[in-house]
Write a protein that holds these residues in place. Sequence first.
Motif, PDB file in Angstrom:
ATOM      1  N   ALA A 214       0.841  -1.201   0.000  1.00  0.00           N
ATOM      2  CA  ALA A 214       0.000   0.000   0.000  1.00  0.00           C
ATOM      3  C   ALA A 214       0.873   1.247   0.000  1.00  0.00           C
ATOM      4  O   ALA A 214       0.662   2.180  -0.768  1.00  0.00           O
ATOM      5  CB  ALA A 214      -0.911  -0.008   1.217  1.00  0.00           C
ATOM      6  N   ARG A 215       1.900   1.227   0.851  1.00  0.00           N
ATOM      7  CA  ARG A 215       2.776   2.395   0.943  1.00  0.00           C
ATOM      8  C   ARG A 215       3.589   2.550  -0.343  1.00  0.00           C
ATOM      9  O   ARG A 215       3.811   3.664  -0.825  1.00  0.00           O
ATOM     10  CB  ARG A 215       3.695   2.241   2.165  1.00  0.00           C
ATOM     11  CG  ARG A 215       4.568   3.425   2.464  1.00  0.00           C
ATOM     12  CD  ARG A 215       3.742   4.586   2.984  1.00  0.00           C
ATOM     13  NE  ARG A 215       4.360   5.866   2.660  1.00  0.00           N
ATOM     14  CZ  ARG A 215       5.310   6.441   3.392  1.00  0.00           C
ATOM     15  NH1 ARG A 215       5.698   5.884   4.515  1.00  0.00           N
ATOM     16  NH2 ARG A 215       5.850   7.565   3.020  1.00  0.00           N
ATOM     17  N   ALA A 216       4.014   1.415  -0.927  1.00  0.00           N
ATOM     18  CA  ALA A 216       4.840   1.459  -2.138  1.00  0.00           C
ATOM     19  C   ALA A 216       4.060   2.081  -3.289  1.00  0.00           C
ATOM     20  O   ALA A 216       4.584   2.891  -4.059  1.00  0.00           O
ATOM     21  CB  ALA A 216       5.314   0.053  -2.507  1.00  0.00           C
ATOM     22  N   MET A 217       2.778   1.708  -3.409  1.00  0.00           N
ATOM     23  CA  MET A 217       1.981   2.245  -4.512  1.00  0.00           C
ATOM     24  C   MET A 217       1.688   3.718  -4.322  1.00  0.00           C
ATOM     25  O   MET A 217       1.535   4.459  -5.283  1.00  0.00           O
ATOM     26  CB  MET A 217       0.665   1.490  -4.623  1.00  0.00           C
ATOM     27  CG  MET A 217       0.861   0.083  -5.118  1.00  0.00           C
ATOM     28  SD  MET A 217      -0.702  -0.642  -5.599  1.00  0.00           S
ATOM     29  CE  MET A 217      -0.134  -2.056  -6.531  1.00  0.00           C
ATOM     30  N   GLY A 218       1.617   4.168  -3.067  1.00  0.00           N
ATOM     31  CA  GLY A 218       1.228   5.545  -2.798  1.00  0.00           C
ATOM     32  C   GLY A 218       2.376   6.504  -2.597  1.00  0.00           C
ATOM     33  O   GLY A 218       2.154   7.695  -2.440  1.00  0.00           O
ATOM     34  N   GLU A 219       3.637   6.007  -2.597  1.00  0.00           N
ATOM     35  CA  GLU A 219       4.744   6.893  -2.250  1.00  0.00           C
ATOM     36  C   GLU A 219       4.861   8.059  -3.231  1.00  0.00           C
ATOM     37  O   GLU A 219       4.799   7.894  -4.436  1.00  0.00           O
ATOM     38  CB  GLU A 219       6.054   6.099  -2.207  1.00  0.00           C
ATOM     39  CG  GLU A 219       7.279   6.935  -1.924  1.00  0.00           C
ATOM     40  CD  GLU A 219       7.100   7.934  -0.779  1.00  0.00           C
ATOM     41  OE1 GLU A 219       6.325   7.654   0.148  1.00  0.00           O
ATOM     42  OE2 GLU A 219       7.706   9.019  -0.823  1.00  0.00           O
ATOM     43  N   PHE A 220       5.056   9.242  -2.673  1.00  0.00           N
ATOM     44  CA  PHE A 220       5.063  10.452  -3.505  1.00  0.00           C
ATOM     45  C   PHE A 220       6.385  11.214  -3.391  1.00  0.00           C
ATOM     46  O   PHE A 220       7.110  11.370  -4.376  1.00  0.00           O
ATOM     47  CB  PHE A 220       3.888  11.350  -3.086  1.00  0.00           C
ATOM     48  CG  PHE A 220       3.717  12.565  -3.929  1.00  0.00           C
ATOM     49  CD1 PHE A 220       2.984  12.506  -5.104  1.00  0.00           C
ATOM     50  CD2 PHE A 220       4.293  13.774  -3.565  1.00  0.00           C
ATOM     51  CE1 PHE A 220       2.838  13.630  -5.899  1.00  0.00           C
ATOM     52  CE2 PHE A 220       4.150  14.898  -4.355  1.00  0.00           C
ATOM     53  CZ  PHE A 220       3.405  14.823  -5.526  1.00  0.00           C
ATOM     54  N   GLY A 221       6.715  11.661  -2.185  1.00  0.00           N
ATOM     55  CA  GLY A 221       7.835  12.590  -2.009  1.00  0.00           C
ATOM     56  C   GLY A 221       9.163  12.063  -2.527  1.00  0.00           C
ATOM     57  O   GLY A 221       9.828  12.723  -3.347  1.00  0.00           O
ATOM     58  N   ALA A 222       9.561  10.883  -2.056  1.00  0.00           N
ATOM     59  CA  ALA A 222      10.875  10.351  -2.427  1.00  0.00           C
ATOM     60  C   ALA A 222      10.935  10.078  -3.922  1.00  0.00           C
ATOM     61  O   ALA A 222      11.908  10.435  -4.604  1.00  0.00           O
ATOM     62  CB  ALA A 222      11.152   9.069  -1.642  1.00  0.00           C
TER      63      ALA A 222
END
Lengths: 295, 274, 352
Positions: A214-222
């Motif tokens: 879930a976090r991998a699909m949503g990551e934005f900043g980095a």
Amino acid sequence: MSANHASLSSSIRQDPWWARAIMILLAIGFLTWLVLIPVVFVFVSAWSNGASSYVASLLEDEETRSSILLTLMVAPVAVVLNVLFGLAAAWAIARFRFRGRAIVIAMIDLPFAVSPVVAGLSLLLIFGQNGFLGPWLHERGWQVVFAFPGILLATCFVTLPFVARELIPLMESIGDEEELAAVSLGASPFQMFWRVTVPNIKWGILYGAILCNARAMGEFGAVSVVSGRIPGETETMPLRVERLFQDYDSPGSFAVASVLTLLALVTLGIKIALERQTRADLARHQRMADQGESA
Amino acid sequence: MLRRARTALPGFRLSLGVTIFYLAVLVLIPLGACIIKAASLPFDRFWAAVSSDRAQAAYIFTLVSSFVAAIASTLIGSLIAWVLVRYEFPLKRVFDSIVDIPFALPTAVAGLVYSSLYAENGWLGQFLVPLGIKAAYTRLAVVLVLTFIGFPFVVRAIQPVLEDLDKDMEEAAFMLGANRWQIAFRVLLPSLLPAMMTGFALAFARGLGEYGSVVFVSGNMPFKTEIAPVLIVSRLESFEYAEATAIAVVLLSISMSMLVLINLLERWSSRHVG
Amino acid sequence: MSISIEHVSKWFGRFQALADVNFDIGNGELVALLGPSGSGKTTLLRIIAGLESPDEGMILHEGKNVTWESARQRNVGFVFQHYALFRHMTVFENVAFGLRVRRRPSKEIRERVDELISLVRLESMAYRYPWQLSGGQRQRVALARALASEPRVLLLDEPFGALDAKVRHELRRWLRRIHDQTHVTSVFVTHDQDEAFEVSDRVVVMNKGRIEQIGTPREIVEQPANPFVLDFVGNVNVFPASVSLGQAVSKGITFRVPEYPHAEPRDITVYIRSHELRIDRNGIDEHAIAARILRIHPAGSVARVALIHSATGKELIVDLTPAEIHELHLQEGDDVYVSPKRLKVFIPDYEI
């Protein structure tokens, strides 16, 4: 517990009905305002121009299509890498005592605390054109930054703790006796791992993997820092949401956002099911432990 | 450096080797590079970068908005945790799961939704803007979206403590003649305080580093609604790597201190629960 | 198979768990390691198994040095204190594990596992999971699992520690029977002297990482080698005393010690087990100790009487049968006379 005890306890612990009502309504109100309305709003906005326009903005825009593909490629690879790392880290930390153990645990926590933008910048300083390794990599034709490897590294960084954080306490609570028993019964390290360790932690692995995904699909900043945000090439779905938003393509932006939201809701559904599963397992083993004491 | 007590279990070297290699490639070397790069700057240039007026405004806005949002998260989160643990009501389990949505929802989506909801013609903005409440592209917008991201940390920090709270303690206080308010403030609050502070610290730390959602809702106006991560990105976009790195190191040291603080709080909290 | 433990030492940090331990276990023997917690008995067992390695010394199997062989290579059966059954496998699969990892043919596995399951009398439980079994049943599964690959040594860590008294007694007799059928060399750890004496051929008494005494249960009970063994093996009344001319005097209480006729006085300790004291209504013997009964605890077949020596306030413990108490009409608060039936004295460098 006796009936007397129960009624006494509930009379002390139970607030008056009006206080309960106010607080319940307030809590539901906050959750509706902060979470429910926004989630409903995503889907309403995405579908506001009808189903055909929704499908079109997802599938007919080539750059959107490629952002979906890129996210679907990056996330699973990041999940696999972090599951392998999580297994190794949990084995080392939960099964052995060594000097520097506390430092390794703290390092695993670090990505949760570091701003994703700082993480992206750090990767840029190593692998970028003017970075420490950039020129050397460039000579050999390896493009890390502004390309798939960079996006993958950034995604792995921000999702690194999920699986390990899940498995370390789980393996500690299970204990090492079953594995020692397997070794004493003649199992090879490989047999011990696959026949005893993995079956005991399989739900934990899945749980960590789901959160990590879930976090991998949503990551934005980095990702936004290391990817260069090249449309159609290095744009992931969250980056695509921002691009479309800035281009005043609100329906397109919300269409991509609705897919991400749906993924988040599915993730939560699986998470709840897994939690139920592990709670049932835990209760059974607790019962076993209790019986062991008394039987 | 790494010695272990010998046991019969296999795989120590392999697993620790993989762990350290992975951590080195992803965490140690990049963050190290960041610090080395900043340290190699001449001091006056480093100082100019980290102490420029725009940078100072960004730190202050980041700290203040995260702090206010963490306070709001703590109040709202404590109320929700209390209601979810102590009371029964229809759809309670659904509302309990809803608390996790901000954890799972990509921050870009949160930013997109919040900026549209509170825009002048948005669902909520159309009622609020005439009242003078502007919650899009303002400081309030940043606090609001950081509260959305922060309050689940507080709920999930308090919930288990509240569930394990020794009910005998409340009964004992009641028997000793304490009234409801005295029980709440002298018995419950002190036992919940460590968990509330842990939740506060987690929400605060998360707010300090947050980028994805804020970039949508804040309008990113220098000196007004620009947070430190956005300033880093804007320095990068103008290829001022050194300046970006210097600010990043400041942010990094703040997050590291937060991590230490959270660890201390969690240790305090678990000792309290016993 | 015979096992030799030679000069084995083990430290955990600064704590020395084992200090130069030496002894041999004969082929087919059933040996108990008996000691209080922290005596190093479990560490020694794990070292014999290969689950831990000694810092110094060697373990020999049939004269062959196996110190650096892993648990896997040694082919020992180990029964863990909390059984360590594989929680996701049925009883059958638990017992079969050692054979499966050795890739035996499935027909052989089935026969061998069925045979073991009937040996431990769990035929009706073969397809249950560990959490569906009682503690005693789990213990038997653990034993069958350890025996499946025909180990040359069977090691058991506090095998009955987690069971209640009744099941414990049954399983003790049953373990002895299994051992007499299989003749596999066995070592088990226990802190319960009754368990050690009832089941084993020989007992190794351990304390603070050292061996205090090795012998048959009878030897240990009748000829304890030192004060620790005496104290650990039974409830003992202790009197620091000075001995000369055949008499030991401890704060006004006199004991006859004809074994020390010398005139030169020496400091000694007189030990009298609680069941080797008698209580009389009248002071027939001039050396009988005048005491008052504080409490009488009936504890099954033995009643424990606590008394206080009227002159010095020293407490004494005497074990009598309920019949004896009834016969003497003993009541709390009665003044009576206590005298030793038998006593044991340890004099440094001069043991009697």
